[in-house]
Design a protein around this motif. Structure first.
Motif: not given
Length: 147
Positions: A26-49
């Motif tokens: 959570v901390v790393l994604i808050a600091l570097w979201p685009q580098d770590l999740i590759g997608a938008s935050l909404g896409d990451f939350l929907l599909v991954t989480l």
């Protein structure tokens, strides 16, 4: 008193480890979201989480229900992370073979699956072996004390 070899203790690596990993992610994604999740935050939350996380939780419970070894859970999470990565690729035109998002998804899904595994194993130990173990929290159990 529970010994260090007691897998049901609240300080077990199978309980503390996933919680620490999720907090760090959570901390790393808050600091570097685009580098770590590759997608938008909404896409990451929907599909991954939500979708992947729910599948991971059920995978952990299924592995525990079959009394399978924990290593089998890790293998299933590797496959699940590949499926989640493909969903990002197919639905949102994200990169299919991207190492950082795959690694984040694998670690996150494995942590969620481990918590599902632990929740079901606690239930198994306290219900099937109720004469020997009692609950010690939501995800832990301890030997019963008589006397």
């Amino acid at each position: 008193m529970a010994s260090k070899a007691d897998p049901g203790r609240a300080s077990s690596p199978l309980l503390i480890g996933p919680l620490v990993v999720i907090a760090v992610l959570v901390v790393l994604i808050a600091l570097w979201p685009q580098d770590l999740i590759g997608a938008s935050l909404g896409d990451f939350l929907l599909v991954t989480l939500f979708l992947g996380g729910a599948a991971a939780w059920r995978t952990g419970k299924a592995v525990a229900q079959g009394w399978a070894p924990f290593l089998q859970l890790v293998f299933y999470c590797l496959l699940l992370a590949g499926a989640v990565r493909f969903c990002h690729f197919a639905l949102f035109e994200d990169e299919l073979l991207s190492l950082e998002p795959f690694a984040v998804e694998f670690v996150l899904l494995t942590s969620i699956a481990t918590l599902g595994f632990r929740a079901h194993r606690k239930r198994q130990m306290t219900v099937q072996y109720g004469w020997m173990y009692e609950p010690a929290g939501k995800l832990a159990w301890r030997p019963k004390t008589f006397g």
